[in-house]
Design a protein around this motif. Sequence first.
Motif, PDB file in Angstrom:
ATOM      1  N   ILE A 116       0.943  -1.290   0.228  1.00 22.91           N
ATOM      2  CA  ILE A 116       0.140  -0.035   0.311  1.00 22.91           C
ATOM      3  C   ILE A 116       0.788   1.140  -0.090  1.00 22.91           C
ATOM      4  N   THR A 117       0.539   2.077  -1.202  1.00 25.30           N
ATOM      5  CA  THR A 117       0.978   3.576  -1.090  1.00 25.30           C
ATOM      6  C   THR A 117       0.721   4.780  -0.564  1.00 25.30           C
ATOM      7  N   ILE A 118       1.630   5.158   0.640  1.00 27.41           N
ATOM      8  CA  ILE A 118       0.769   6.391   0.853  1.00 27.41           C
ATOM      9  C   ILE A 118       1.572   7.315   0.416  1.00 27.41           C
ATOM     10  N   ARG A 119       1.331   8.526   0.118  1.00 27.66           N
ATOM     11  CA  ARG A 119       1.642  10.018  -0.227  1.00 27.66           C
ATOM     12  C   ARG A 119       1.218  10.487   0.576  1.00 27.66           C
ATOM     13  N   GLY A 120       2.569  10.938   1.672  1.00 23.64           N
ATOM     14  CA  GLY A 120       2.532  12.563   2.017  1.00 23.64           C
ATOM     15  C   GLY A 120       2.252  13.386   1.549  1.00 23.64           C
ATOM     16  N   THR A 175       7.152   9.330   0.345  1.00 23.04           N
ATOM     17  CA  THR A 175       5.958   8.763  -0.428  1.00 23.04           C
ATOM     18  C   THR A 175       6.307   7.270   0.597  1.00 23.04           C
ATOM     19  N   THR A 176       5.802   6.122   0.933  1.00 20.56           N
ATOM     20  CA  THR A 176       5.220   5.342   2.696  1.00 20.56           C
ATOM     21  C   THR A 176       4.892   4.726   1.826  1.00 20.56           C
ATOM     22  N   VAL A 177       5.904   3.026   1.449  1.00 24.58           N
ATOM     23  CA  VAL A 177       5.568   1.599   1.036  1.00 24.58           C
ATOM     24  C   VAL A 177       4.488   0.778   2.609  1.00 24.58           C
ATOM     25  N   ILE A 178       3.825   0.805   2.873  1.00 29.28           N
ATOM     26  CA  ILE A 178       3.592  -0.400   3.996  1.00 29.28           C
ATOM     27  C   ILE A 178       2.879  -1.221   2.869  1.00 29.28           C
TER      28      ILE A 178
END
Length: 196
Positions: free
Chosen positions: A77-81, A86-89
């Motif tokens: 799951i990619t989250i863009r702040g 970019t944070t990948v969890i």
Amino acid sequence: MTISTENSLFQGTAATTKAPQTNADAKPDPNVFTREELQSLRNQIRQSVRGQIAGATEGAAAAQTAPAPPVAPDRPITIRGPDGQTTVIGLPPGFSARNVIPPQAVDISIAFFLTMAFIIVGLPLARAFARRLDRRGSGPAQIPGEITAQLTQLNQAVDAIALEVERISEGQRFTTRLLSEQRDAARQTLPAPADR
């Protein structure tokens, strides 16, 4: 909770105890442990945790010297702040979506649908019952024959009294008119006060 060691993999829920069996001929339950087995299991878990803590501290020291490459999860799951970072969890392996809904939400939804069913069934029944009660009270009231005869006689008596009162008032008006005419005639025949 999963605890891994170099030799084996333990599940956190497997360490539960059950009541001892009283029948000697019964097959032994694989979930029932003796005191010695429980102590051995506890010691293995302690050693595993200590090893993981030591490995984490060594890994943290190594991570400070060289950054480790990111591990690709099974379902990323990619989250863009807001700052563009970019944070990948990812979800852990073996993640089941069956246990995502909390049991309280299930209870609330069941209560909601039962309430709606009760309203759908109960409202027409309540309206039908109210209409039935309303029809019972709205019928014409039947008056007994004796009371009807008495009311007719009372009506005739009131009409007769009204006629007599009208005759009396007509006579009083006639008398009042005669008296006023006589007074006016008497005033005309008297001499005026200035002539005296």
